[in-house]
Every structure is written in C-alpha cells, then in structure tokens.
Scaffold this motif. Structure first.
Motif, mmCIF file in Angstrom:
data_model
loop_
_atom_site.group_PDB
_atom_site.id
_atom_site.type_symbol
_atom_site.label_atom_id
_atom_site.label_comp_id
_atom_site.label_asym_id
_atom_site.label_seq_id
_atom_site.Cartn_x
_atom_site.Cartn_y
_atom_site.Cartn_z
ATOM 1 N N LEU A 90 0.828 -1.213 0.000
ATOM 2 C CA LEU A 90 0.000 0.000 0.000
ATOM 3 C C LEU A 90 0.857 1.256 0.000
ATOM 4 O O LEU A 90 0.447 2.307 -0.503
ATOM 5 C CB LEU A 90 -0.915 0.007 1.239
ATOM 6 N N ILE A 91 2.074 1.141 0.563
ATOM 7 C CA ILE A 91 2.960 2.306 0.657
ATOM 8 C C ILE A 91 3.921 2.380 -0.528
ATOM 9 O O ILE A 91 4.101 3.436 -1.145
ATOM 10 C CB ILE A 91 3.763 2.256 1.975
ATOM 11 N N PHE A 92 4.521 1.232 -0.842
ATOM 12 C CA PHE A 92 5.593 1.220 -1.837
ATOM 13 C C PHE A 92 5.216 0.493 -3.134
ATOM 14 O O PHE A 92 6.030 0.404 -4.045
ATOM 15 C CB PHE A 92 6.843 0.542 -1.256
ATOM 16 N N GLY A 93 3.998 -0.033 -3.202
ATOM 17 C CA GLY A 93 3.606 -0.828 -4.359
ATOM 18 C C GLY A 93 3.466 -0.022 -5.632
ATOM 19 O O GLY A 93 3.320 1.211 -5.612
ATOM 20 N N ASN A 94 3.498 -0.725 -6.738
ATOM 21 C CA ASN A 94 3.344 -0.113 -8.055
ATOM 22 C C ASN A 94 1.852 -0.004 -8.376
ATOM 23 O O ASN A 94 1.122 -0.984 -8.298
ATOM 24 C CB ASN A 94 4.059 -0.959 -9.116
ATOM 25 N N GLU A 95 1.392 1.171 -8.742
ATOM 26 C CA GLU A 95 -0.031 1.381 -9.025
ATOM 27 C C GLU A 95 -0.342 1.085 -10.480
ATOM 28 O O GLU A 95 0.249 1.669 -11.389
ATOM 29 C CB GLU A 95 -0.433 2.812 -8.693
ATOM 30 N N VAL A 96 -1.276 0.147 -10.684
ATOM 31 C CA VAL A 96 -1.719 -0.227 -12.021
ATOM 32 C C VAL A 96 -3.243 -0.256 -12.012
ATOM 33 O O VAL A 96 -3.854 -0.915 -11.173
ATOM 34 C CB VAL A 96 -1.170 -1.611 -12.444
ATOM 35 N N ASN A 97 -3.863 0.459 -12.940
ATOM 36 C CA ASN A 97 -5.334 0.522 -13.015
ATOM 37 C C ASN A 97 -5.951 0.952 -11.687
ATOM 38 O O ASN A 97 -6.915 0.351 -11.201
ATOM 39 C CB ASN A 97 -5.907 -0.826 -13.455
ATOM 40 N N ASN A 98 -5.350 1.980 -11.081
ATOM 41 C CA ASN A 98 -5.849 2.563 -9.828
ATOM 42 C C ASN A 98 -5.799 1.600 -8.653
ATOM 43 O O ASN A 98 -6.545 1.766 -7.681
ATOM 44 C CB ASN A 98 -7.285 3.081 -10.012
ATOM 45 N N ALA A 99 -4.937 0.595 -8.701
ATOM 46 C CA ALA A 99 -4.800 -0.351 -7.599
ATOM 47 C C ALA A 99 -3.323 -0.584 -7.290
ATOM 48 O O ALA A 99 -2.506 -0.735 -8.193
ATOM 49 C CB ALA A 99 -5.473 -1.680 -7.949
ATOM 50 N N LYS A 100 -3.005 -0.596 -6.003
ATOM 51 C CA LYS A 100 -1.644 -0.901 -5.568
ATOM 52 C C LYS A 100 -1.613 -2.333 -5.050
ATOM 53 O O LYS A 100 -1.829 -2.584 -3.865
ATOM 54 C CB LYS A 100 -1.202 0.075 -4.467
ATOM 55 N N SER A 101 -1.350 -3.266 -5.947
ATOM 56 C CA SER A 101 -1.360 -4.684 -5.585
ATOM 57 C C SER A 101 -0.025 -5.370 -5.825
ATOM 58 O O SER A 101 0.124 -6.545 -5.490
ATOM 59 C CB SER A 101 -2.450 -5.417 -6.388
ATOM 60 N N TRP A 102 0.949 -4.653 -6.397
ATOM 61 C CA TRP A 102 2.163 -5.308 -6.861
ATOM 62 C C TRP A 102 3.425 -4.608 -6.363
ATOM 63 O O TRP A 102 3.483 -3.382 -6.324
ATOM 64 C CB TRP A 102 2.219 -5.311 -8.393
ATOM 65 N N PHE A 103 4.433 -5.433 -6.010
ATOM 66 C CA PHE A 103 5.797 -4.950 -5.860
ATOM 67 C C PHE A 103 6.510 -5.223 -7.176
ATOM 68 O O PHE A 103 6.427 -6.337 -7.700
ATOM 69 C CB PHE A 103 6.540 -5.704 -4.749
ATOM 70 N N VAL A 104 7.171 -4.254 -7.716
ATOM 71 C CA VAL A 104 7.952 -4.453 -8.937
ATOM 72 C C VAL A 104 9.419 -4.578 -8.544
ATOM 73 O O VAL A 104 10.001 -3.666 -7.946
ATOM 74 C CB VAL A 104 7.763 -3.290 -9.925
ATOM 75 N N ILE A 105 10.012 -5.742 -8.878
ATOM 76 C CA ILE A 105 11.405 -6.021 -8.538
ATOM 77 C C ILE A 105 12.136 -6.323 -9.842
ATOM 78 O O ILE A 105 12.062 -7.436 -10.372
ATOM 79 C CB ILE A 105 11.522 -7.212 -7.569
ATOM 80 N N GLY A 106 12.819 -5.309 -10.369
ATOM 81 C CA GLY A 106 13.493 -5.482 -11.650
ATOM 82 C C GLY A 106 12.484 -5.776 -12.739
ATOM 83 O O GLY A 106 11.468 -5.083 -12.867
ATOM 84 N N PRO A 107 12.733 -6.839 -13.512
ATOM 85 C CA PRO A 107 11.806 -7.174 -14.596
ATOM 86 C C PRO A 107 10.589 -7.976 -14.119
ATOM 87 O O PRO A 107 9.698 -8.270 -14.902
ATOM 88 C CB PRO A 107 12.667 -8.030 -15.531
ATOM 89 N N PHE A 108 10.560 -8.326 -12.828
ATOM 90 C CA PHE A 108 9.480 -9.159 -12.307
ATOM 91 C C PHE A 108 8.639 -8.386 -11.296
ATOM 92 O O PHE A 108 9.037 -7.341 -10.796
ATOM 93 C CB PHE A 108 10.047 -10.427 -11.655
ATOM 94 N N SER A 109 7.477 -8.928 -11.017
ATOM 95 C CA SER A 109 6.592 -8.323 -10.028
ATOM 96 C C SER A 109 6.044 -9.407 -9.106
ATOM 97 O O SER A 109 6.007 -10.586 -9.465
ATOM 98 C CB SER A 109 5.436 -7.590 -10.722
ATOM 99 N N MET A 110 5.644 -8.997 -7.899
ATOM 100 C CA MET A 110 5.115 -9.942 -6.916
ATOM 101 C C MET A 110 3.828 -9.381 -6.336
ATOM 102 O O MET A 110 3.732 -8.189 -6.033
ATOM 103 C CB MET A 110 6.134 -10.159 -5.787
ATOM 104 N N GLN A 111 2.826 -10.247 -6.188
ATOM 105 C CA GLN A 111 1.528 -9.851 -5.655
ATOM 106 C C GLN A 111 1.344 -10.475 -4.268
ATOM 107 O O GLN A 111 1.050 -11.655 -4.144
ATOM 108 C CB GLN A 111 0.413 -10.312 -6.592
ATOM 109 N N PRO A 112 1.516 -9.697 -3.196
ATOM 110 C CA PRO A 112 1.435 -10.240 -1.831
ATOM 111 C C PRO A 112 0.111 -10.911 -1.497
ATOM 112 O O PRO A 112 0.073 -11.855 -0.702
ATOM 113 C CB PRO A 112 1.658 -9.000 -0.953
ATOM 114 N N SER A 113 -0.993 -10.432 -2.091
ATOM 115 C CA SER A 113 -2.305 -10.997 -1.765
ATOM 116 C C SER A 113 -2.403 -12.470 -2.140
ATOM 117 O O SER A 113 -3.181 -13.222 -1.535
ATOM 118 C CB SER A 113 -3.416 -10.204 -2.443
ATOM 119 N N GLU A 114 -1.632 -12.911 -3.160
ATOM 120 C CA GLU A 114 -1.635 -14.329 -3.517
ATOM 121 C C GLU A 114 -1.063 -15.174 -2.375
ATOM 122 O O GLU A 114 -1.576 -16.244 -2.055
ATOM 123 C CB GLU A 114 -0.825 -14.557 -4.796
ATOM 124 N N PHE A 115 -0.002 -14.681 -1.764
ATOM 125 C CA PHE A 115 0.619 -15.398 -0.646
ATOM 126 C C PHE A 115 -0.259 -15.318 0.603
ATOM 127 O O PHE A 115 -0.221 -16.210 1.450
ATOM 128 C CB PHE A 115 2.008 -14.822 -0.361
#
Length: 373
Positions: A90-115
């Motif tokens: 929520l603080i550092f995530g990448n915003e896509v389509n008005n939602a902050k659901s992803w961490f972007v790490i280099g060429p990859f991204s991670m979605q914490p809600s899946e875990f």
C-alpha cells in the motif's frame, strides 16, 4: 526412499504439472502477438512464466517432502510477514489501473495478496484445529480467528483488489464450515458478513466497479466500452464450437480480446480447442478439487484435513470465478485461471500449495499402505 515414492500421490503430482505445462503452451499462443506489439520477443511471456514454473516446482518438491504439521509452528511468523507485505504494498507498491497490488522487482513483479491466501488457510486450519473443543462457544472458539481474517481482508480491499478479497472470503467460509461449527453460529457469521458488506458498499462502489456489472449482465448495451471484453469472449467461445479452430489459430487474441493470456485465456482455449478442450481443463480442475476433498476426509488430524479443504477450495473457487467472468455469469474481477493464466505469483503459490496437499496425501497413503501390509 522407495517407501516415499510408494506413498506419493501421483494424481496430485501429474495433474497440476500437466495443467501448468498446458498453460505455458496456451500463454505462448495467446500472447505472442501482444508481446511483439509491445516491442518484445514473441516468447516474452512464455519465458517469464517458465521461470516461475521452475521456481514453483522447486517449491512443490520441498513442500511435498516437508511434514505439514510443522507449519503450525510457523503460523505466527507467516502471518506477520504477510501483513507486513500487505502494508508495504500500500505504501511502496506499483499502481496499475488505480490499484496498488504489486511490488515491482526489476523485470518481475510480486503480488502479496496471492501469498496471503495460503497463509490465511494455514492460520485458520491451525487455529480451528486447536479450538475443536470450543467450537460450541461462538465468542471463545469461533470469533477470535475472524479478527485476523478481517485485518487481512481489509488490507487487500484497501489496494483495492475486490476479486482476491472475494476469493479469500469464500475460502474462509469453506474452512469455517468444514471445521464443525454449529449452523446457528454460521448463520450469525453470514449475517455479520452481509451487514459489513452493506455498510462498506457506499464507500467501495465506484463508477468503474458498477461498469463491471453493466458489462457482465448488459454487454450488448455498451458494446464499445463496458461490454466489449465480454462480447469478444463470447465470439471466441462461439467460433470454437465443438473441436475449435486449431491450436494457435485464434483470431480474437489478435488485439480484439484484451488480457487474452491472463484473465481470458479460457476464451482462447475455447476458440482454439473448442468445447472438448474446455471440458478437459474443467475435468482436470475437478480431479484436483475432488482428490483434495477425499484426502481431507481420510486425514486423521483436523489441521491436515482443514488445510486440504482450504487448498482445494482455493483452486475450485478461483477457477469458478474466472470461468464465471468469461461466460458472463459473474462480473469481471481480474481473477486468473489457476495454473494456466499468465501470472508468476499465482502460479508459485498454487504449486507450493499442491506440494503441501501432496504431503498430506502422502501421510494418508502411508497409513493406508501400512494397514494393507
């Protein structure tokens, strides 16, 4: 080692691997043109998903051999990590389509809600297995774990990610129902849940979310906007017929059907492999879910049984919501098709979950094999 191989549940090994391998084929078919248009190699999405497949298989092997009962000792740590990630995104995530659901790490991204899905399943299975003697007491036995559940759900809805929140809510319901809770207590929980939805609705409803209902249930009234995606899905499904147009021959994936390699990959499957291909895929999902339920019924300890129910319901619910979206039964919520849709975080969590389910099955199989001998 020979004994371990004998106890291994090969249904829960072969089926998810086949679905994932099939998913790689369909991801390449559905994304090759999109990847080139975006300025990448045609194998861009295939390669990225293959990397997560390899990592996921390592996770599958480790969790299938790691005794599932030890997860009870790690629950607090896992929940703390998950809450930390959900707050962090929520603080550092990448915003896509008005939602902050992803961490972007280099060429990859991670979605914490899946875990968070898997961590919450483990948490509820652990807590309710320890509270079996108190399940008749709503305040002492049923309510406390739901406080933690509401915190996690609240953090996910703040992103906002309504699709994942809905999946987690339904998973929680399946675990609680399977724990042996009294029907009157379950009715109270349903009433509380509905009340919270009614209270939160005015704050959560936006024009964008309302448009998803319009697009799902009145697509032909807005064919160029809200209903466009579903209409393209209908065209893909209708053209496919019984046997499909042939692998790689989809027309809808050529810029007409957006998100063809993610949320709407089943529409491409229907167009290329027809009704037969769709039935086979749904059949394989059914095999995993039913096998998981069977294992839960055979498992002698309540933690393993509830864990198996939670993992099985996660796969079944997610598949149902995805299929409901592409067919217009449910609004489009951005939920991927398990094992098949493009998405590294989802695939990684699913393969780890299947490893855990396989470990539970191995214990059940070992006990039955010992009895036979």
């Amino acid at each position: 080692m020979i004994q371990r191989l004998k106890d291994y549940d090969y249904t829960l090994l072969i089926t998810p691997i086949f679905l994932t391998a099939f998913g790689l084929v369909m991801i390449y078919s559905a994304s090759m043109v999109t990847a080139v248009v975006e300025g990448n190699n045609s194998t861009h999405y295939l390669v990225r998903q293959s990397i997560f497949f390899a990592i996921g298989m390592v996770g599958f092997i480790i969790t299938s051999l790691f005794p599932y009962k030890y997860y009870q000792k790690l629950i607090k740590l896992l929940i703390i990590i998950v809450i930390g990630l959900l707050v962090g995104v929520l603080i550092f995530g990448n915003e896509v389509n008005n939602a902050k659901s992803w961490f972007v790490i280099g060429p990859f991204s991670m979605q914490p809600s899946e875990f968070a899905k898997l961590a919450l399943i483990m948490y509820l299975a652990s807590v309710y297995s320890k509270k079996q003697a108190y399940l008749n007491d709503f305040v002492k036995g049923v309510l406390p774990p739901l406080i933690m559940t509401c915190i996690i759900l609240g953090l996910i809805m703040l992103q906002p990610d309504i699709g994942t929140a809905a999946i987690i809510f339904l998973i929680v319901c399946s675990v609680i129902f399977s724990s042996g809770i009294k029907m009157k207590h379950l009715s109270v929980l349903i009433f509380i849940g509905l009340a919270l939805v009614i209270i939160a609705a005015p704050f959560m409803i936006t024009d964008e979310r309302l448009s998803r209902f319009t697009g799902a249930y009145q697509p032909f009234e807005t064919p160029d906007s809200d209903g466009y995606q579903l209409i393209q899905s209908y065209l893909a499904i209708g053209v496919g017929g019984l046997t499909g147009e042939g692998l790689g021959q989809s027309v809808q994936k050529l810029g007409y059907l957006t998100q063809a390699h993610t949320d709407f990959i089943m529409a491409v499957i229907a167009e290329e492999l027809g009704f037969i291909g769709v039935v086979i895929v749904i059949g394989l999902f059914s095999v995993i879910v039913l096998r998981g339920i069977f294992i839960s019924r055979k498992c002698e300890d309540s933690f393993g049984a509830l864990l198996a129910i939670g993992i099985s319901s996660m796969i079944g619910i997610q598949a149902f919501i995805n299929l409901g979206a592409i067919s217009g039964i449910l609004p489009i919520t951005g939920v991927p098709l398990p094992f098949i849709s493009y998405g590294g975080s989802s695939l990684l969590v699913l393969l780890i979950s299947m490893g855990i389910l396989n470990n539970i099955a191995m214990n059940v199989n070992k006990r039955e094999n010992d009895v036979k001998e």
